[in-house]
Design a protein around this motif. Structure first.
Motif, PDB file in Angstrom:
ATOM      1  N   VAL A  97       0.835  -1.202   0.000  1.00 48.02           N
ATOM      2  CA  VAL A  97       0.000   0.000   0.000  1.00 48.02           C
ATOM      3  C   VAL A  97       0.874   1.258   0.000  1.00 48.02           C
ATOM      4  CG1 VAL A  97      -1.673   1.308   1.345  1.00 48.02           C
ATOM      5  CG2 VAL A  97      -1.935  -1.163   1.118  1.00 48.02           C
ATOM      6  N   LEU A  98       1.924   1.260   0.836  1.00 46.13           N
ATOM      7  CA  LEU A  98       2.825   2.411   0.900  1.00 46.13           C
ATOM      8  C   LEU A  98       3.539   2.615  -0.430  1.00 46.13           C
ATOM      9  CD1 LEU A  98       4.396   1.923   4.447  1.00 46.13           C
ATOM     10  CD2 LEU A  98       2.680   3.601   3.763  1.00 46.13           C
ATOM     11  N   GLN A  99       3.931   1.502  -1.075  1.00 46.13           N
ATOM     12  CA  GLN A  99       4.618   1.607  -2.361  1.00 46.13           C
ATOM     13  C   GLN A  99       3.677   2.146  -3.429  1.00 46.13           C
ATOM     14  OE1 GLN A  99       7.728   1.193  -3.239  1.00 46.13           O
ATOM     15  NE2 GLN A  99       7.257   1.633  -5.373  1.00 46.13           N
ATOM     16  N   GLN A 100       2.445   1.651  -3.451  1.00 45.45           N
ATOM     17  CA  GLN A 100       1.488   2.077  -4.470  1.00 45.45           C
ATOM     18  C   GLN A 100       1.099   3.543  -4.301  1.00 45.45           C
ATOM     19  OE1 GLN A 100      -1.652  -0.782  -3.964  1.00 45.45           O
ATOM     20  NE2 GLN A 100      -0.668  -2.305  -5.288  1.00 45.45           N
ATOM     21  N   SER A 101       1.063   4.014  -3.050  1.00 44.55           N
ATOM     22  CA  SER A 101       0.684   5.408  -2.806  1.00 44.55           C
ATOM     23  C   SER A 101       1.864   6.370  -2.945  1.00 44.55           C
ATOM     24  CB  SER A 101       0.075   5.538  -1.403  1.00 44.55           C
ATOM     25  OG  SER A 101       1.041   5.238  -0.413  1.00 44.55           O
ATOM     26  N   GLY A 102       3.081   5.846  -3.059  1.00 46.45           N
ATOM     27  CA  GLY A 102       4.266   6.700  -3.162  1.00 46.45           C
ATOM     28  C   GLY A 102       4.829   7.110  -1.820  1.00 46.45           C
ATOM     29  N   THR A 103       4.144   6.711  -0.723  1.00 45.95           N
ATOM     30  CA  THR A 103       4.610   7.096   0.610  1.00 45.95           C
ATOM     31  C   THR A 103       5.954   6.460   0.937  1.00 45.95           C
ATOM     32  OG1 THR A 103       2.313   7.226   1.322  1.00 45.95           O
ATOM     33  CG2 THR A 103       3.969   7.157   3.046  1.00 45.95           C
ATOM     34  N   LEU A 104       6.164   5.252   0.451  1.00 42.51           N
ATOM     35  CA  LEU A 104       7.428   4.567   0.748  1.00 42.51           C
ATOM     36  C   LEU A 104       8.613   5.322   0.152  1.00 42.51           C
ATOM     37  CD1 LEU A 104       8.556   2.071   2.138  1.00 42.51           C
ATOM     38  CD2 LEU A 104       8.375   0.852  -0.021  1.00 42.51           C
ATOM     39  N   ASP A 105       8.454   5.838  -1.065  1.00 42.58           N
ATOM     40  CA  ASP A 105       9.527   6.616  -1.679  1.00 42.58           C
ATOM     41  C   ASP A 105       9.774   7.905  -0.899  1.00 42.58           C
ATOM     42  OD1 ASP A 105       9.811   4.706  -3.628  1.00 42.58           O
ATOM     43  OD2 ASP A 105       8.426   5.686  -5.001  1.00 42.58           O
ATOM     44  N   GLU A 106       8.686   8.550  -0.449  1.00 38.55           N
ATOM     45  CA  GLU A 106       8.843   9.781   0.330  1.00 38.55           C
ATOM     46  C   GLU A 106       9.576   9.509   1.650  1.00 38.55           C
ATOM     47  OE1 GLU A 106       4.720  11.840  -1.307  1.00 38.55           O
ATOM     48  OE2 GLU A 106       4.935  11.295   0.800  1.00 38.55           O
ATOM     49  N   LEU A 107       9.240   8.392   2.293  1.00 38.97           N
ATOM     50  CA  LEU A 107       9.925   8.042   3.542  1.00 38.97           C
ATOM     51  C   LEU A 107      11.406   7.778   3.292  1.00 38.97           C
ATOM     52  CD1 LEU A 107       7.292   5.686   5.216  1.00 38.97           C
ATOM     53  CD2 LEU A 107       7.900   8.006   5.909  1.00 38.97           C
ATOM     54  N   ALA A 108      11.712   7.130   2.181  1.00 35.59           N
ATOM     55  CA  ALA A 108      13.115   6.870   1.852  1.00 35.59           C
ATOM     56  C   ALA A 108      13.863   8.174   1.619  1.00 35.59           C
ATOM     57  CB  ALA A 108      13.196   5.975   0.622  1.00 35.59           C
ATOM     58  N   GLU A 109      13.230   9.115   0.897  1.00 38.10           N
ATOM     59  CA  GLU A 109      13.878  10.408   0.668  1.00 38.10           C
ATOM     60  C   GLU A 109      14.068  11.167   1.975  1.00 38.10           C
ATOM     61  OE1 GLU A 109      11.455  12.398  -2.123  1.00 38.10           O
ATOM     62  OE2 GLU A 109      11.966  11.077  -3.796  1.00 38.10           O
ATOM     63  N   LEU A 110      13.058  11.105   2.856  1.00 36.68           N
ATOM     64  CA  LEU A 110      13.151  11.783   4.148  1.00 36.68           C
ATOM     65  C   LEU A 110      14.284  11.200   4.986  1.00 36.68           C
ATOM     66  CD1 LEU A 110      11.899  13.883   6.018  1.00 36.68           C
ATOM     67  CD2 LEU A 110      10.386  12.100   6.906  1.00 36.68           C
ATOM     68  N   ALA A 111      14.409   9.879   4.965  1.00 35.98           N
ATOM     69  CA  ALA A 111      15.499   9.232   5.711  1.00 35.98           C
ATOM     70  C   ALA A 111      16.851   9.623   5.155  1.00 35.98           C
ATOM     71  CB  ALA A 111      15.322   7.714   5.653  1.00 35.98           C
ATOM     72  N   GLU A 112      16.920   9.781   3.831  1.00 31.97           N
ATOM     73  CA  GLU A 112      18.189  10.176   3.216  1.00 31.97           C
ATOM     74  C   GLU A 112      18.552  11.604   3.616  1.00 31.97           C
ATOM     75  OE1 GLU A 112      20.262  10.321  -1.220  1.00 31.97           O
ATOM     76  OE2 GLU A 112      18.189   9.690  -0.958  1.00 31.97           O
ATOM     77  N   VAL A 113      17.541  12.495   3.625  1.00 38.41           N
ATOM     78  CA  VAL A 113      17.787  13.878   4.040  1.00 38.41           C
ATOM     79  C   VAL A 113      18.238  13.920   5.493  1.00 38.41           C
ATOM     80  CG1 VAL A 113      16.689  16.102   4.465  1.00 38.41           C
ATOM     81  CG2 VAL A 113      16.199  14.846   2.351  1.00 38.41           C
ATOM     82  N   GLY A 114      17.563  13.121   6.344  1.00 36.62           N
ATOM     83  CA  GLY A 114      17.957  13.082   7.753  1.00 36.62           C
ATOM     84  C   GLY A 114      19.377  12.581   7.928  1.00 36.62           C
ATOM     85  N   SER A 115      19.756  11.583   7.120  1.00 34.75           N
ATOM     86  CA  SER A 115      21.121  11.059   7.197  1.00 34.75           C
ATOM     87  C   SER A 115      22.135  12.102   6.784  1.00 34.75           C
ATOM     88  CB  SER A 115      21.233   9.819   6.302  1.00 34.75           C
ATOM     89  OG  SER A 115      22.554   9.328   6.322  1.00 34.75           O
ATOM     90  N   LEU A 116      21.821  12.871   5.702  1.00 36.34           N
ATOM     91  CA  LEU A 116      22.734  13.923   5.253  1.00 36.34           C
ATOM     92  C   LEU A 116      22.851  15.026   6.299  1.00 36.34           C
ATOM     93  CD1 LEU A 116      21.639  14.188   1.508  1.00 36.34           C
ATOM     94  CD2 LEU A 116      23.757  13.197   2.415  1.00 36.34           C
TER      95      LEU A 116
END
Length: 208
Positions: A97-116
């Protein structure tokens, strides 16, 4: 153990005469079995030596792969999957469901920003943030006191009520008239108590 005896020809003929339909069905099935054996024999004959070697090599590779996968870790993983099958299926449904809604990609980008952002913080910035967090925690702890919370609530309600009214310009006469109002008198009394508390806090701070 006695050896099986061949039936008497007369008895066999008698059995065929008594059950001709069963004998006919048996003969038909026997023909089908013979045809199947012929097909298998043709398949075996069609395999040349190279095909046999390839099949043998494929079987060996599959056996080696199975041996490689049969480690303690994979066995433990299989046991965990078996014991938590329902929960894992629900988790996979949620991921889908998260993948189909695009939320999973947004969470991955958010985690990457937090890591940076974490990587960009130097020691001084981390120390400053830790100090700010501790100060905010102290303020929150103080604000959680029942008396302080009630006082702030009363002050905010009074500010809201004053904003809803239509204040007029007040001179000396109006100020004297307002001082006769009991509510104003209570308010002034509260402000005097507040002023006294602020003064004591300031004097205590300066004495330290």
């Amino acid at each position: 153990m006695s050896e099986p005896q061949n039936p008497d020809p007369s008895e066999l003929e008698s059995a065929i005469e008594q059950n001709p339909e069963a004998v006919a069905e048996f003969v038909e099935r026997l023909d089908a079995v013979n045809e199947l054996l012929d097909v298998i024999s043709l398949g075996e004959s069609a395999l040349d030596d190279e095909m046999v070697r390839e099949l043998s090599a494929t079987g060996s590779t599959l056996a080696e792969s199975a041996d490689g996968l049969a480690t303690d870790e994979t066995v433990a993983l299989a046991e965990t999957v078996g014991a938590n099958g329902d929960e894992l299926r629900e988790a996979l449904d949620t991921l889908v469901v998260l993948q189909q809604s695009g939320t999973l990609d947004e969470l991955a980008e958010l985690a990457e920003v937090g890591s940076l952002a974490t990587a960009a913080l130097d020691d001084e910035m981390v120390t400053s943030l830790a100090g700010t967090g501790a100060a905010v925690g102290e303020v929150a702890q103080t604000a959680a006191d029942d008396d302080i919370r009630d006082g702030i609530h009363t002050l905010l309600e009074s500010v809201g009520e004053a904003e809803q009214s239509s204040p007029e310009q007040v001179g000396a006469v109006g100020l004297l008239r307002g001082l006769r109002d009991p509510d104003v008198q209570y308010g002034l009394g509260y402000l005097l108590v507040l002023a006294g508390a602020l003064g004591r806090a300031q004097s205590t701070t300066k004495s330290h």
